[in-house]
Design a protein around this motif. Sequence first.
Motif, PDB file in Angstrom:
ATOM      1  N   GLY A  76       1.768   0.596  15.019  1.00 14.94           N
ATOM      2  CA  GLY A  76       2.172  -0.749  15.396  1.00 14.94           C
ATOM      3  C   GLY A  76       1.130  -1.818  15.157  1.00 14.94           C
ATOM      4  N   ALA A  77       0.009  -1.486  14.500  1.00 17.04           N
ATOM      5  CA  ALA A  77      -1.090  -2.444  14.348  1.00 17.04           C
ATOM      6  C   ALA A  77      -1.388  -2.724  12.882  1.00 17.04           C
ATOM      7  N   HIS A  78      -2.035  -3.874  12.655  1.00 14.16           N
ATOM      8  CA  HIS A  78      -2.616  -4.210  11.360  1.00 14.16           C
ATOM      9  C   HIS A  78      -4.131  -4.117  11.512  1.00 14.16           C
ATOM     10  N   VAL A  79      -4.764  -3.400  10.607  1.00 14.99           N
ATOM     11  CA  VAL A  79      -6.204  -3.191  10.701  1.00 14.99           C
ATOM     12  C   VAL A  79      -6.822  -3.399   9.329  1.00 14.99           C
ATOM     13  N   SER A  80      -7.928  -4.112   9.277  1.00 14.42           N
ATOM     14  CA  SER A  80      -8.653  -4.285   8.031  1.00 14.42           C
ATOM     15  C   SER A  80      -9.064  -2.926   7.480  1.00 14.42           C
ATOM     16  N   LEU A  81      -8.840  -2.703   6.197  1.00 18.80           N
ATOM     17  CA  LEU A  81      -9.237  -1.421   5.619  1.00 18.80           C
ATOM     18  C   LEU A  81     -10.751  -1.254   5.677  1.00 18.80           C
ATOM     19  N   GLU A  82     -11.479  -2.351   5.690  1.00 23.14           N
ATOM     20  CA  GLU A  82     -12.937  -2.292   5.784  1.00 23.14           C
ATOM     21  C   GLU A  82     -13.373  -1.602   7.071  1.00 23.14           C
ATOM     22  N   ALA A  83     -12.591  -1.769   8.148  1.00 18.88           N
ATOM     23  CA  ALA A  83     -12.942  -1.143   9.422  1.00 18.88           C
ATOM     24  C   ALA A  83     -12.837   0.374   9.353  1.00 18.88           C
ATOM     25  N   ILE A  84     -12.087   0.892   8.380  1.00 24.29           N
ATOM     26  CA  ILE A  84     -11.898   2.339   8.255  1.00 24.29           C
ATOM     27  C   ILE A  84     -12.714   2.908   7.100  1.00 24.29           C
ATOM     28  N   TRP A  85     -12.699   2.228   5.959  1.00 29.56           N
ATOM     29  CA  TRP A  85     -13.360   2.728   4.752  1.00 29.56           C
ATOM     30  C   TRP A  85     -14.703   2.066   4.462  1.00 29.56           C
ATOM     31  N   GLY A  86     -15.052   1.025   5.211  1.00 32.64           N
ATOM     32  CA  GLY A  86     -16.307   0.339   4.949  1.00 32.64           C
ATOM     33  C   GLY A  86     -16.284  -0.414   3.623  1.00 32.64           C
ATOM     34  N   ARG A  87     -17.418  -0.441   2.956  1.00 32.76           N
ATOM     35  CA  ARG A  87     -17.578  -1.183   1.718  1.00 32.76           C
ATOM     36  C   ARG A  87     -16.591  -0.738   0.633  1.00 32.76           C
ATOM     37  N   GLU A  88     -16.134   0.485   0.696  1.00 35.82           N
ATOM     38  CA  GLU A  88     -15.199   0.992  -0.312  1.00 35.82           C
ATOM     39  C   GLU A  88     -13.920   0.156  -0.370  1.00 35.82           C
ATOM     40  N   ALA A  89     -13.509  -0.411   0.758  1.00 37.12           N
ATOM     41  CA  ALA A  89     -12.295  -1.231   0.784  1.00 37.12           C
ATOM     42  C   ALA A  89     -12.435  -2.433  -0.142  1.00 37.12           C
ATOM     43  N   ASP A  90     -13.574  -3.135  -0.078  1.00 37.46           N
ATOM     44  CA  ASP A  90     -13.796  -4.288  -0.949  1.00 37.46           C
ATOM     45  C   ASP A  90     -13.835  -3.874  -2.417  1.00 37.46           C
ATOM     46  N   LEU A  91     -14.404  -2.711  -2.692  1.00 38.33           N
ATOM     47  CA  LEU A  91     -14.475  -2.236  -4.075  1.00 38.33           C
ATOM     48  C   LEU A  91     -13.082  -1.959  -4.634  1.00 38.33           C
ATOM     49  N   VAL A  92     -12.202  -1.416  -3.794  1.00 41.49           N
ATOM     50  CA  VAL A  92     -10.827  -1.159  -4.236  1.00 41.49           C
ATOM     51  C   VAL A  92     -10.136  -2.464  -4.584  1.00 41.49           C
ATOM     52  N   ARG A  93     -10.256  -3.466  -3.713  1.00 43.70           N
ATOM     53  CA  ARG A  93      -9.613  -4.756  -3.992  1.00 43.70           C
ATOM     54  C   ARG A  93     -10.198  -5.399  -5.243  1.00 43.70           C
ATOM     55  N   GLU A  94     -11.508  -5.280  -5.436  1.00 45.68           N
ATOM     56  CA  GLU A  94     -12.126  -5.852  -6.623  1.00 45.68           C
ATOM     57  C   GLU A  94     -11.588  -5.215  -7.896  1.00 45.68           C
ATOM     58  N   ARG A  95     -11.421  -3.878  -7.886  1.00 51.09           N
ATOM     59  CA  ARG A  95     -10.888  -3.192  -9.071  1.00 51.09           C
ATOM     60  C   ARG A  95      -9.455  -3.643  -9.360  1.00 51.09           C
ATOM     61  N   VAL A  96      -8.681  -3.818  -8.303  1.00 50.77           N
ATOM     62  CA  VAL A  96      -7.306  -4.266  -8.473  1.00 50.77           C
ATOM     63  C   VAL A  96      -7.270  -5.678  -9.058  1.00 50.77           C
ATOM     64  N   LEU A  97      -8.111  -6.568  -8.555  1.00 53.60           N
ATOM     65  CA  LEU A  97      -8.142  -7.945  -9.046  1.00 53.60           C
ATOM     66  C   LEU A  97      -8.623  -8.029 -10.493  1.00 53.60           C
ATOM     67  N   GLU A  98      -9.476  -7.106 -10.896  1.00 60.10           N
ATOM     68  CA  GLU A  98      -9.981  -7.108 -12.274  1.00 60.10           C
ATOM     69  C   GLU A  98      -8.899  -6.704 -13.280  1.00 60.10           C
ATOM     70  N   ALA A  99      -7.918  -5.935 -12.841  1.00 61.46           N
ATOM     71  CA  ALA A  99      -6.830  -5.525 -13.731  1.00 61.46           C
ATOM     72  C   ALA A  99      -5.983  -6.743 -14.092  1.00 61.46           C
ATOM     73  N   LYS A 100      -5.458  -6.772 -15.314  1.00 63.44           N
ATOM     74  CA  LYS A 100      -4.816  -7.979 -15.826  1.00 63.44           C
ATOM     75  C   LYS A 100      -3.298  -7.994 -15.718  1.00 63.44           C
ATOM     76  N   THR A 101      -2.667  -6.853 -15.540  1.00 64.15           N
ATOM     77  CA  THR A 101      -1.209  -6.798 -15.470  1.00 64.15           C
ATOM     78  C   THR A 101      -0.787  -6.077 -14.192  1.00 64.15           C
ATOM     79  N   PRO A 102       0.464  -6.281 -13.745  1.00 64.39           N
ATOM     80  CA  PRO A 102       0.938  -5.550 -12.568  1.00 64.39           C
ATOM     81  C   PRO A 102       0.815  -4.044 -12.732  1.00 64.39           C
ATOM     82  N   GLU A 103       1.160  -3.538 -13.920  1.00 66.67           N
ATOM     83  CA  GLU A 103       1.088  -2.101 -14.157  1.00 66.67           C
ATOM     84  C   GLU A 103      -0.345  -1.597 -14.068  1.00 66.67           C
TER      85      GLU A 103
END
Length: 288
Positions: free
Chosen positions: A124-151
């Motif tokens: 029932g909660a929303h939790v920042s992934l950073e609170a669970i995975w630490g710095r790895e959460a930001d790295l995942v988002r960065e990799r996703v943002l670097e990709a150029k297409t939805p696929e």
Amino acid sequence: MRFVVHTPPPPLARFVSQLWYYATPELPHVLERVLPSGAVNLLINIAEDELRWYDDPTAPAGVAAAGGAPSPARCHRLRGIAVCGAHAEHITIDTAEQREILGAEFTPGGAFPFFGPDVEALGGAHVSLEAIWGREADLVRERVLEAKTPEARLRALESALAARLLRPRAPPARDPAVDFALAAFADPSRACTVADVTGQLGMSAKRFIRSFTEQVGLTPKRYCRVRRFQQVISAIDRGERLSWAGVAAACGYYDQAHFIHDFRAFAGLTPTEYVARRRERNHVRLDG
């Protein structure tokens, strides 16, 4: 609007039912209600580094500001990559932040190898992934943002989840008793109750409920109620000629009154109101 769905290959498919990408122009309404699915979701906001949700503006204490926007005091905010735990209540979001979203929907119990005992706390909660995975959460988002297409973005998220699943110190797989229960609850021919499952497992109800809740994020009883509610939503989405009494009987409700009561408990609307106000599956408009 663009909606792309990707089913990951094994072994990830056992734990992640789908990866999805959603993009849309700004919508004319501001708020919408998301109905409970019982699933854990990982969400990444592509458009901005924030995820927002609101206390229910239709509740007596909810007061909307001019123009229909919710009062800032009613708004909850997280960074742009977060986990939405399995929930049995509807939540309210604004469409302004939904312009471009990437997500992973976990299978029932499938989130446990990625988040461990936090799955229960996420219920029932929303939790920042950073609170669970630490710095790895930001790295995942960065990799996703670097990709150029939805696929490509979907592949980047798939790769990150696969790596997390296969790492040596990942949490253990689900309890076999939970796997057994999920299969039993999913089989309409068996119509198993929680008591039936515990009896077949030969374990105490207390122990079973504890293990199930820890790994799925909902108690067995609440999970079964949400799953039955989602059967109704699926019937509506298939565009079938709807007799609410027929739907109630087909989905295992005692009678139509029980069905309407349960639907209102999860959706905050009657089934007829949901049909009139739905924008897409599990999403309904809250504007006038």
